[in-house]
Motif scaffolding. Structure first.
Motif, PDB file in Angstrom:
ATOM      1  N   ALA A  59      36.224  45.937  35.074  1.00 49.08           N
ATOM      2  CA  ALA A  59      35.099  46.811  35.393  1.00 49.08           C
ATOM      3  C   ALA A  59      35.188  47.312  36.835  1.00 49.08           C
ATOM      4  O   ALA A  59      35.590  46.560  37.730  1.00 49.08           O
ATOM      5  CB  ALA A  59      33.788  46.066  35.181  1.00 49.08           C
ATOM      6  N   PRO A  60      34.791  48.561  37.083  1.00 48.21           N
ATOM      7  CA  PRO A  60      34.819  49.104  38.444  1.00 48.21           C
ATOM      8  C   PRO A  60      34.012  48.265  39.434  1.00 48.21           C
ATOM      9  O   PRO A  60      34.401  48.126  40.587  1.00 48.21           O
ATOM     10  CB  PRO A  60      34.203  50.502  38.274  1.00 48.21           C
ATOM     11  N   SER A  61      32.890  47.714  38.963  1.00 45.25           N
ATOM     12  CA  SER A  61      32.069  46.891  39.860  1.00 45.25           C
ATOM     13  C   SER A  61      32.826  45.647  40.315  1.00 45.25           C
ATOM     14  O   SER A  61      32.717  45.228  41.483  1.00 45.25           O
ATOM     15  CB  SER A  61      30.768  46.480  39.174  1.00 45.25           C
ATOM     16  N   GLN A  62      33.607  45.053  39.403  1.00 41.78           N
ATOM     17  CA  GLN A  62      34.412  43.888  39.764  1.00 41.78           C
ATOM     18  C   GLN A  62      35.510  44.266  40.754  1.00 41.78           C
ATOM     19  O   GLN A  62      35.814  43.515  41.689  1.00 41.78           O
ATOM     20  CB  GLN A  62      35.033  43.267  38.510  1.00 41.78           C
ATOM     21  N   LEU A  63      36.117  45.442  40.543  1.00 37.39           N
ATOM     22  CA  LEU A  63      37.159  45.901  41.458  1.00 37.39           C
ATOM     23  C   LEU A  63      36.593  46.146  42.854  1.00 37.39           C
ATOM     24  O   LEU A  63      37.228  45.818  43.857  1.00 37.39           O
ATOM     25  CB  LEU A  63      37.797  47.192  40.928  1.00 37.39           C
ATOM     26  N   HIS A  64      35.387  46.729  42.921  1.00 38.17           N
ATOM     27  CA  HIS A  64      34.767  46.983  44.223  1.00 38.17           C
ATOM     28  C   HIS A  64      34.418  45.682  44.928  1.00 38.17           C
ATOM     29  O   HIS A  64      34.573  45.564  46.148  1.00 38.17           O
ATOM     30  CB  HIS A  64      33.517  47.858  44.061  1.00 38.17           C
ATOM     31  N   THR A  65      33.944  44.705  44.178  1.00 38.98           N
ATOM     32  CA  THR A  65      33.649  43.396  44.776  1.00 38.98           C
ATOM     33  C   THR A  65      34.921  42.771  45.343  1.00 38.98           C
ATOM     34  O   THR A  65      34.919  42.243  46.464  1.00 38.98           O
ATOM     35  CB  THR A  65      33.033  42.459  43.722  1.00 38.98           C
ATOM     36  N   ALA A  66      36.009  42.847  44.571  1.00 39.77           N
ATOM     37  CA  ALA A  66      37.286  42.317  45.044  1.00 39.77           C
ATOM     38  C   ALA A  66      37.772  43.088  46.262  1.00 39.77           C
ATOM     39  O   ALA A  66      38.286  42.496  47.226  1.00 39.77           O
ATOM     40  CB  ALA A  66      38.326  42.397  43.923  1.00 39.77           C
ATOM     41  N   ALA A  67      37.604  44.423  46.246  1.00 42.68           N
ATOM     42  CA  ALA A  67      38.044  45.250  47.368  1.00 42.68           C
ATOM     43  C   ALA A  67      37.299  44.893  48.649  1.00 42.68           C
ATOM     44  O   ALA A  67      37.900  44.836  49.736  1.00 42.68           O
ATOM     45  CB  ALA A  67      37.848  46.730  47.037  1.00 42.68           C
ATOM     46  N   SER A 119      39.986  35.955  50.338  1.00 43.98           N
ATOM     47  CA  SER A 119      40.730  35.972  49.078  1.00 43.98           C
ATOM     48  C   SER A 119      39.818  36.432  47.953  1.00 43.98           C
ATOM     49  O   SER A 119      38.616  36.143  47.958  1.00 43.98           O
ATOM     50  CB  SER A 119      41.285  34.578  48.769  1.00 43.98           C
ATOM     51  N   ALA A 120      40.382  37.175  47.012  1.00 42.69           N
ATOM     52  CA  ALA A 120      39.625  37.647  45.851  1.00 42.69           C
ATOM     53  C   ALA A 120      39.984  36.781  44.651  1.00 42.69           C
ATOM     54  O   ALA A 120      41.159  36.707  44.273  1.00 42.69           O
ATOM     55  CB  ALA A 120      39.943  39.108  45.573  1.00 42.69           C
ATOM     56  N   PRO A 121      39.012  36.103  44.052  1.00 43.74           N
ATOM     57  CA  PRO A 121      39.290  35.223  42.901  1.00 43.74           C
ATOM     58  C   PRO A 121      40.003  35.967  41.778  1.00 43.74           C
ATOM     59  O   PRO A 121      39.620  37.077  41.418  1.00 43.74           O
ATOM     60  CB  PRO A 121      37.888  34.771  42.461  1.00 43.74           C
ATOM     61  N   GLY A 122      41.061  35.332  41.255  1.00 41.68           N
ATOM     62  CA  GLY A 122      41.778  35.916  40.132  1.00 41.68           C
ATOM     63  C   GLY A 122      42.890  36.869  40.504  1.00 41.68           C
ATOM     64  O   GLY A 122      43.641  37.318  39.638  1.00 41.68           O
ATOM     65  N   LEU A 123      43.006  37.196  41.793  1.00 36.94           N
ATOM     66  CA  LEU A 123      44.063  38.120  42.238  1.00 36.94           C
ATOM     67  C   LEU A 123      45.161  37.347  42.956  1.00 36.94           C
ATOM     68  O   LEU A 123      44.872  36.516  43.824  1.00 36.94           O
ATOM     69  CB  LEU A 123      43.494  39.177  43.185  1.00 36.94           C
ATOM     70  N   PRO A 124      46.428  37.590  42.643  1.00 33.01           N
ATOM     71  CA  PRO A 124      47.524  36.962  43.385  1.00 33.01           C
ATOM     72  C   PRO A 124      47.483  37.389  44.854  1.00 33.01           C
ATOM     73  O   PRO A 124      47.088  38.521  45.173  1.00 33.01           O
ATOM     74  CB  PRO A 124      48.782  37.497  42.695  1.00 33.01           C
ATOM     75  N   ASP A 125      47.885  36.491  45.735  1.00 33.20           N
ATOM     76  CA  ASP A 125      47.875  36.805  47.167  1.00 33.20           C
ATOM     77  C   ASP A 125      48.719  38.033  47.485  1.00 33.20           C
ATOM     78  O   ASP A 125      48.358  38.843  48.354  1.00 33.20           O
ATOM     79  CB  ASP A 125      48.383  35.600  47.968  1.00 33.20           C
ATOM     80  N   ALA A 126      49.849  38.178  46.790  1.00 34.38           N
ATOM     81  CA  ALA A 126      50.731  39.317  47.047  1.00 34.38           C
ATOM     82  C   ALA A 126      50.039  40.634  46.712  1.00 34.38           C
ATOM     83  O   ALA A 126      50.174  41.627  47.433  1.00 34.38           O
ATOM     84  CB  ALA A 126      52.016  39.176  46.237  1.00 34.38           C
ATOM     85  N   THR A 127      49.279  40.638  45.632  1.00 32.14           N
ATOM     86  CA  THR A 127      48.551  41.842  45.234  1.00 32.14           C
ATOM     87  C   THR A 127      47.465  42.179  46.250  1.00 32.14           C
ATOM     88  O   THR A 127      47.297  43.340  46.649  1.00 32.14           O
ATOM     89  CB  THR A 127      47.921  41.654  43.843  1.00 32.14           C
ATOM     90  N   ALA A 128      46.710  41.153  46.667  1.00 35.65           N
ATOM     91  CA  ALA A 128      45.653  41.358  47.659  1.00 35.65           C
ATOM     92  C   ALA A 128      46.234  41.873  48.976  1.00 35.65           C
ATOM     93  O   ALA A 128      45.666  42.768  49.621  1.00 35.65           O
ATOM     94  CB  ALA A 128      44.886  40.061  47.887  1.00 35.65           C
ATOM     95  N   HIS A 129      47.382  41.300  49.383  1.00 33.13           N
ATOM     96  CA  HIS A 129      48.037  41.721  50.622  1.00 33.13           C
ATOM     97  C   HIS A 129      48.477  43.174  50.543  1.00 33.13           C
ATOM     98  O   HIS A 129      48.235  43.977  51.459  1.00 33.13           O
ATOM     99  CB  HIS A 129      49.233  40.821  50.916  1.00 33.13           C
ATOM    100  N   ALA A 130      49.099  43.557  49.441  1.00 31.60           N
ATOM    101  CA  ALA A 130      49.561  44.942  49.260  1.00 31.60           C
ATOM    102  C   ALA A 130      48.381  45.912  49.242  1.00 31.60           C
ATOM    103  O   ALA A 130      48.462  47.015  49.803  1.00 31.60           O
ATOM    104  CB  ALA A 130      50.370  45.056  47.973  1.00 31.60           C
TER     105      ALA A 130
END
Length: 503
Positions: free
Chosen positions: A436-444, A452-463
Motif C-alpha cells: 500500500a502507498p501509505s505503508q511505503l510512505h511510512t517506510a520512506a 530502519s524500516a521493518p521488513g526492508l533489507p538494509d541494502a534496499t533502505a540504503h539504496a
C-alpha cells in the motif's frame, strides 16, 4: 574603585556581542548534526525532526522586524539583555526536554531570543563603534566569531554528544548567556532613537502566519492530505495571510517592508542572492548529517569532521569576497557565488552516486558550495544596505534577514518533502505493487530519518536513501543555478559613471 575607560568599555561590549553571535551561530550549525541522536533519544519521527529546526527559524523571522523597533524605543541595551536572558532560559528548557513537543516549543522560544539577540547585536555595534577604522575592525571581528560558530558548530555538537550527551548542546548556552549578560551590563552603552517608529503589529502577525501556514502545509501535507479540505484550507489561509501582509505594508505609515526599494536593481539582485543561499546551502545542513551517518555509516564525530569542508569556507573566504566585490562589482560576484553553490550541489550529487561513496567523493562539491556561499554572503548584505539611503539601511537590512530566514524555513520543509518522495519513488519502483502507498510512505519517512524500516533489507533502505538524497541535491543545484541567472539579469549591465564637467 577602578575606573573603566571608554576604550575598555568598547572592548567589553565587543566581547559580549561576539559571544551572542557565537551562540546564535552554534544553534544553527551544531543542532543538525545531533538530529539523528534526538530521533532515537526522544523517539521522534521525520516531521518532528524538521520542526526542531524550523521552530527556531520561524521564531527568528517573527521577531526580526519587531526587535529593531522595540530596541529603538525602549533601549537597545535593555532589549539586548532581555533577549540574552530569554535565550539562556529557553536553552535550559531545551536541555531539560524529555519529549519532542517540549523541545519544539522550547526551540521556538529560543529562536525568539536568538533573533532578538542578532538584531540588537548589530544595532549596538553600529552605535558603540562610530569611527571608520574602529567600526570596520569591530564588525570584522564580529563576522569572524559568527563564522566560527557556523563553521565549527558541527564538530562542536558532535564532540559534546560523544563526551557527554545531547542535552549539553543546549545547556552550554546557559553558562555563555550568563557571562554575556554580565559583560553587557559592564560595557554596553544604552541608546535609543527618540524618533522611533510605531510597531507594525499587523505586518508581523500576517507575515508570520503566512510562513508558518506554508511550512505546515509542506511538512504535514502527506498526513492530512495535500488536496483534502483541511490541507487546502491551511494553504488558503497562508495565501490569504500573505495577501493581507502585502495590503498592510502598502497602507502602513512605517512599514516593515517598503516595497519601493525593489525598484532598485542592485537591491533586488542582492535579495535574490539572499534567497539563493538559503534555497539550498543552509537548509541542506539539516539533512547532510543524516546522509553522512546513515548513508555512509559514519559516527557522529566523523560526520561532524566531514561537515567542516562544507562550513569552514564561510570562515576563510569572506575577506577575499570583499576584495573581489570591490574589483568586479556585486553584479558579478553574487551571481557567480550562487552559481558555485549550484555546481557544488551537482558535484555532491555525483560524489554520492559513485560505487564507493565517502567523504572524499563528497569533498569537491562540499568545498565548492562552501566557497560559493562565502563569496555571496557578505557582498549581499553590503549591497542591500548600500543600495539605499542611510536612513533606510535598517529597513533594507531587515528585508535582507527576513528573506534569508523565510527562505530557510520554507526550504527545510521542501527538502524534507523531496527527500521522502525520492525514497518513496525508489521503493515503489522495486517493491511489489501489492504494498500500500501509505505503508511505503511510512517506510520512506523512517529511512529519511536514518531509521530502519521493518521488513526492508538494509541494502534496499540504503539504496533508497541515496536515491532520495540524489533528488535533494539535484533540486538544490538546479534551483540555485536558476537563481544565479535571475540575479545576474536583475542586476543588469554595469552602471555607467556620469562625469560632470563644470566651466
Amino acid at each position: 574603585m577602578i575606573k573603566v575607560t571608554q576604550t575598555g568599555k568598547n572592548t567589553v561590549a565587543l566581547v559580549a556581542v561576539c559571544l551572542a553571535a557565537l551562540m546564535f551561530g552554534l544553534e544553527i550549525s551544531s543542532v543538525p548534526v545531533i538530529l539523528p541522536t534526538l530521533e532515537t533519544a526522544l523517539h521522534s519521527d521525520f516531521k518532528e525532526v524538521q520542526w526542531i529546526m524550523n521552530a527556531y527559524t520561524i521564531a527568528c523571522t517573527t521577531v526580526l522586524m519587531a526587535t529593531g523597533t522595540l530596541a529603538d524605543r525602549f533601549g537597545r541595551k535593555r532589549v539586548f539583555i532581555i533577549s540574552i536572558l530569554l535565550f539562556g532560559i529557553t536553552s535550559l528548557f531545551c536541555g531539560l526536554a524529555r519529549n519532542t513537543l517540549v523541545l519544539i516549543i522550547s526551540r521556538f522560544l529560543q529562536g525568539i531570543g536568538g533573533g532578538a539577540m542578532l538584531i540588537c547585536s548589530i544595532a549596538i555595534l553600529s552605535h558603540q563603534f562610530r569611527e571608520g577604522r574602529e567600526r570596520g575592525k569591530a564588525f570584522a571581528i564580529w563576522g569572524i566569531i559568527s563564522g566560527v560558530g557556523l563553521g565549527f558548530g558541527p564538530i562542536i555538537g558532535g564532540a559534546i554528544v560523544t563526551v557527554s550527551n545531547w542535552q549539553w548542546v543546549f545547556l552550554v548556552h546557559v553558562g555563555i548567556a550568563i557571562i554575556t549578560m554580565l559583560l553587557v551590563l559592564r560595557g554596553v552603552q544604552e541608546s535609543r532613537d527618540p524618533q522611533a517608529k510605531k510597531l507594525d503589529v499587523a505586518g508581523i502577525i500576517s507575515l508570520s502566519l503566512a510562513v508558518f501556514g506554508l511550512v505546515y502545509y509542506i511538512t504535514q501535507g502527506q498526513t492530512i492530505g495535500f488536496r483534502s479540505i483541511a490541507g487546502l484550507s491551511i494553504l488558503g489561509a497562508a495565501v490569504l495571510s500573505f495577501i493581507i501582509f502585502l495590503r498592510v505594508e502598502k497602507k502602513h505609515a512605517n512599514p516593515m517592508f517598503d516595497f519601493s526599494v525593489f525598484s532598485i536593481r542592485r537591491f533586488s539582485g542582492a535579495i535574490i542572492g539572499c534567497i539563493g543561499m538559503n534555497f539550498s546551502f543552509w537548509p541542506f545542513m539539516v539533512y547532510l548529517p543524516i546522509y553522512f551517518q546513515s548513508a555512509l555509516g559514519y559516527d557522529i564525530i566523523t560526520a561532524g569532521l566531514s561537515l567542516l569542508a562544507y562550513t569552514l569556507p564561510t570562515l576563510v573566504v569572506p575577506p577575499l569576497a570583499e576584495r573581489l566585490t570591490l574589483r568586479y562589482q556585486p553584479r558579478i560576484i553574487i551571481p557567480s557565488g550562487l552559481l558555485m553553490i549550484g555546481l557544488g550541489f551537482l558535484l555532491m550529487r555525483y560524489g554520492s552516486s559513485v560505487a564507493h561513496a565517502s567523504w572524499l567523493t563528497m569533498l569537491p562539491g562540499s568545498l565548492l558550495a562552501g566557497i560559493g556561499l562565502s563569496l555571496t554572503n557578505t557582498p549581499v548584505t553590503n549591497t542591500t544596505t548600500g543600495a539605499v539611503t542611510p536612513d533606510r539601511a535598517g529597513m533594507a537590512s531587515g528585508i535582507d534577514m527576513s528573506a534569508r530566514l523565510i527562505t530557510l524555513a520554507i526550504n527545510i520543509a521542501l527538502m524534507g518533502f523531496i527527500l521522502v518522495e525520492g525514497i518513496y519513488s525508489y521503493l515503489e519502483s522495486i517493491l511489489p505493487g501489492s504494498v500500500a502507498p501509505s505503508q511505503l510512505h511510512t517506510a520512506a519517512e523512517k529511512i529519511a530519518a536514518g531509521l530502519s524500516a521493518p521488513g526492508l533489507p538494509d541494502a534496499t533502505a540504503h539504496a533508497a536513501l541515496v536515491h532520495g538524497f540524489g533528488w535533494v541535491m539535484l533540486f538544490g543545484g538546479v534551483g540555485v543555478c536558476i537563481l544565479a541567472l535571475v540575479s545576474f539579469l536583475i542586476f543588469g549591465p554595469k552602471e555607467k559613471t556620469v562625469v560632470r564637467v563644470t566651466a
